[in-house]
Motif scaffolding. Structure first.
Motif, PDB file in Angstrom:
ATOM      1  N   UNK A   1       0.485  -0.992  -0.057  1.00 42.18           N
ATOM      2  CA  UNK A   1       0.162  -0.129   0.457  1.00 42.18           C
ATOM      3  C   UNK A   1       1.227   1.581   0.141  1.00 42.18           C
ATOM      4  N   UNK A   2       1.548   1.264   0.273  1.00 42.21           N
ATOM      5  CA  UNK A   2       2.707   2.005   0.703  1.00 42.21           C
ATOM      6  C   UNK A   2       3.158   3.158  -0.402  1.00 42.21           C
ATOM      7  N   UNK A   3       2.901   4.565  -0.548  1.00 43.69           N
ATOM      8  CA  UNK A   3       3.669   5.374  -1.636  1.00 43.69           C
ATOM      9  C   UNK A   3       4.734   6.767  -1.224  1.00 43.69           C
ATOM     10  N   UNK A   4       5.501   5.389  -0.586  1.00 48.16           N
ATOM     11  CA  UNK A   4       6.237   6.767   0.336  1.00 48.16           C
ATOM     12  C   UNK A   4       7.515   6.992  -0.682  1.00 48.16           C
ATOM     13  N   UNK A   5       8.354   5.586  -1.031  1.00 48.39           N
ATOM     14  CA  UNK A   5       8.838   6.319  -2.202  1.00 48.39           C
ATOM     15  C   UNK A   5       8.652   6.199  -3.575  1.00 48.39           C
ATOM     16  N   UNK A   6       7.162   5.295  -3.745  1.00 47.46           N
ATOM     17  CA  UNK A   6       7.195   6.787  -4.598  1.00 47.46           C
ATOM     18  C   UNK A   6       7.151   7.785  -5.409  1.00 47.46           C
ATOM     19  N   UNK A   7       6.196   8.342  -4.041  1.00 51.36           N
ATOM     20  CA  UNK A   7       6.406   9.856  -4.070  1.00 51.36           C
ATOM     21  C   UNK A   7       7.402  11.067  -4.499  1.00 51.36           C
ATOM     22  N   UNK A   8       9.601  10.486  -3.440  1.00 51.37           N
ATOM     23  CA  UNK A   8       9.959  10.937  -3.714  1.00 51.37           C
ATOM     24  C   UNK A   8      10.328  10.857  -4.814  1.00 51.37           C
ATOM     25  N   UNK A   9      10.193   9.762  -5.480  1.00 48.66           N
ATOM     26  CA  UNK A   9      10.398   9.787  -7.341  1.00 48.66           C
ATOM     27  C   UNK A   9       9.640  10.629  -7.530  1.00 48.66           C
ATOM     28  N   UNK A  10       8.456  10.784  -7.524  1.00 43.27           N
ATOM     29  CA  UNK A  10       7.052  11.702  -8.366  1.00 43.27           C
ATOM     30  C   UNK A  10       8.064  12.707  -7.938  1.00 43.27           C
ATOM     31  N   UNK A  11       8.595  13.672  -6.336  1.00 47.58           N
ATOM     32  CA  UNK A  11       9.068  14.963  -6.310  1.00 47.58           C
ATOM     33  C   UNK A  11      10.179  15.803  -7.387  1.00 47.58           C
ATOM     34  N   UNK A  12      10.611  14.490  -8.315  1.00 44.24           N
ATOM     35  CA  UNK A  12      11.883  15.228  -8.536  1.00 44.24           C
ATOM     36  C   UNK A  12      10.888  15.617 -10.180  1.00 44.24           C
ATOM     37  N   UNK A  13      10.261  14.728 -10.810  1.00 45.35           N
ATOM     38  CA  UNK A  13       9.223  15.281 -11.433  1.00 45.35           C
ATOM     39  C   UNK A  13       8.811  16.591 -11.458  1.00 45.35           C
ATOM     40  N   UNK A  14       7.775  16.764 -10.743  1.00 47.61           N
ATOM     41  CA  UNK A  14       6.816  17.751  -9.776  1.00 47.61           C
ATOM     42  C   UNK A  14       7.677  18.840  -9.540  1.00 47.61           C
ATOM     43  N   UNK A  15       9.108  18.532  -9.894  1.00 46.42           N
ATOM     44  CA  UNK A  15       9.619  19.839  -9.077  1.00 46.42           C
ATOM     45  C   UNK A  15      10.655  20.399 -10.523  1.00 46.42           C
ATOM     46  N   UNK A  16      11.040  19.823 -11.584  1.00 42.82           N
ATOM     47  CA  UNK A  16      11.063  19.396 -12.944  1.00 42.82           C
ATOM     48  C   UNK A  16       9.941  20.850 -13.393  1.00 42.82           C
ATOM     49  N   UNK A  17       9.423  20.137 -13.521  1.00 42.42           N
ATOM     50  CA  UNK A  17       7.779  20.935 -13.918  1.00 42.42           C
ATOM     51  C   UNK A  17       8.009  22.359 -13.517  1.00 42.42           C
ATOM     52  N   UNK A  18       7.292  22.687 -12.273  1.00 38.82           N
ATOM     53  CA  UNK A  18       7.924  23.337 -10.875  1.00 38.82           C
ATOM     54  C   UNK A  18       9.136  24.549 -11.686  1.00 38.82           C
ATOM     55  N   UNK A  19      10.769  24.679 -11.363  1.00 38.76           N
ATOM     56  CA  UNK A  19      11.199  25.039 -12.211  1.00 38.76           C
ATOM     57  C   UNK A  19      10.934  25.206 -13.445  1.00 38.76           C
ATOM     58  N   UNK A  20      10.457  24.684 -14.249  1.00 40.03           N
ATOM     59  CA  UNK A  20       9.901  24.814 -15.889  1.00 40.03           C
ATOM     60  C   UNK A  20       9.040  25.748 -15.935  1.00 40.03           C
ATOM     61  N   UNK A  21       7.949  25.708 -15.303  1.00 39.81           N
ATOM     62  CA  UNK A  21       7.425  26.912 -15.883  1.00 39.81           C
ATOM     63  C   UNK A  21       7.340  27.817 -15.034  1.00 39.81           C
ATOM     64  N   UNK A  22       8.199  28.242 -14.030  1.00 37.63           N
ATOM     65  CA  UNK A  22       8.788  29.268 -13.682  1.00 37.63           C
ATOM     66  C   UNK A  22       9.969  30.267 -14.578  1.00 37.63           C
ATOM     67  N   UNK A  23      10.772  29.893 -14.529  1.00 40.29           N
ATOM     68  CA  UNK A  23      11.656  29.837 -15.110  1.00 40.29           C
ATOM     69  C   UNK A  23      11.025  30.623 -17.261  1.00 40.29           C
ATOM     70  N   UNK A  24      10.494  29.786 -17.529  1.00 35.26           N
ATOM     71  CA  UNK A  24      10.247  29.972 -18.857  1.00 35.26           C
ATOM     72  C   UNK A  24       9.750  31.297 -18.503  1.00 35.26           C
ATOM     73  N   UNK A  25       8.248  31.228 -17.468  1.00 34.04           N
ATOM     74  CA  UNK A  25       7.256  32.504 -17.916  1.00 34.04           C
ATOM     75  C   UNK A  25       8.435  33.509 -17.556  1.00 34.04           C
ATOM     76  N   UNK A  26       9.888  33.236 -17.207  1.00 36.78           N
ATOM     77  CA  UNK A  26      10.331  34.801 -16.263  1.00 36.78           C
ATOM     78  C   UNK A  26      11.572  34.843 -17.588  1.00 36.78           C
ATOM     79  N   UNK A  27      11.558  33.658 -18.702  1.00 36.59           N
ATOM     80  CA  UNK A  27      12.542  33.995 -20.063  1.00 36.59           C
ATOM     81  C   UNK A  27      12.066  33.808 -21.288  1.00 36.59           C
TER      82      UNK A  27
END
Length: 306
Positions: free
Chosen positions: A267-293
């Protein structure tokens, strides 16, 4: 989206776009970020998952990660956080990720700082990137938020993860229940002080770490008592719904918030969420930085507002 500060400031459409882009990146889509972007990660509290996953996300996007160690910075000489960030901005940094022990530290920065600020956690305030990765994990599992029963268990009053998730999940139509000792209810008097039948009816049980570094004990507290009263024991897990999942933002205290045998159970998604965090943070950075530049757009595929 110029900054990512709190979940109140992120629209439903922006949530959809970030989740969509994370899914595309996880599926192998090419990052949309120029190679010359420079990002500094300013962490004034200990962190493993958030700090390292932001660094990995930045490198995967092709950004240059500028080293910053708070223990060797001029803040030890009395420099304010504003002056530190303004200095980095003056050097040409494109964005900063900041974790700080002061609630809403970013309010002091906004009037004069012109580069994007991504909140990596502010005191006992909020943790928006963690909330977004939790949303991504839940959506991948269920394909929706509306009508899901989410139970958050632990130190509600001090948890920035709980506060961010309560805001976002309720806006997306989930039913959120809280379980914690009465002394840890804080601004949420609606919290239950015992499990009741919530372990039987929840689609997601999200556990919170006991924050020993903040001295958040209460009269009669012990790790053994807490585990039996509020932890996810093997007995409680055995009564969960067939398709229900377990989450925890980590780090976790084995045998306190969660039985050690359940950390990596089916049932645990603890370590899966850690992996998901890399892609979410890529998406956050990409969204913010490309809006800037840059001027690329992201088409929403995650219809989370249904």
């Amino acid at each position: 989206m110029k900054n990512l500060l709190s979940m109140e400031q992120v629209s439903i459409q922006q949530i959809e776009e970030i989740l969509t882009r994370a899914a595309e990146l996880e599926a192998g889509a090419k990052p949309q970020l120029a190679q010359n972007a420079m990002v500094a990660n300013l962490f004034f509290e200990p962190s493993t998952r958030t700090k390292v996953s932001f660094e990995i996300a930045e490198r995967k996007l092709g950004a240059t990660v500028i080293p910053f160690e708070s223990g060797f910075s001029s803040t030890l000489k009395g420099e304010t956080l504003y002056d530190t960030v303004k200095t980095l901005e003056s050097m040409g940094i494109d964005a900063v990720v900041i974790r700080h022990n002061q609630d809403a530290y970013y309010e002091d920065l906004l009037p004069g700082i012109n580069i994007p600020i991504i909140n990596g956690g502010d005191g006992t305030g909020q943790h928006p990137s963690q909330s977004l990765l939790d949303l991504y994990t839940i959506f991948k599992e269920f394909g929706r938020f509306k009508g899901l029963n989410i139970t958050i268990v632990g130190d509600i009053s001090h948890s920035r993860v709980a506060k961010s998730n309560m805001i976002s999940l309720k806006r997306l139509g989930a039913n959120v229940q809280l379980v914690c000792p009465e002394q840890w209810q804080g601004e949420f008097p609606e919290a239950n002080n015992e499990w009741g039948d919530l372990h039987k009816t929840s689609d997601v049980i999200m556990l919170l770490r006991v924050q020993n570094e903040r001295n958040v004990t209460y009269e009669g507290y012990s790790t053994e008592n807490y585990h039996q009263q509020y932890g996810l024991t093997v007995e409680r897990e055995s009564m969960m719904k067939n398709n229900a999942i377990i989450m925890h933002p980590a780090p976790f205290n084995r045998g306190v918030e969660i039985d050690s045998d359940l950390v990596e159970c089916e049932r645990s998604r603890i370590f899966e969420a850690v992996n998901n965090g890399v892609y979410i943070r890529m998406a956050i950075l990409e969204t913010i930085l490309k809006e800037r530049k840059y001027n690329d757009s992201v088409t929403s595929k995650f219809a989370v507002s249904r």
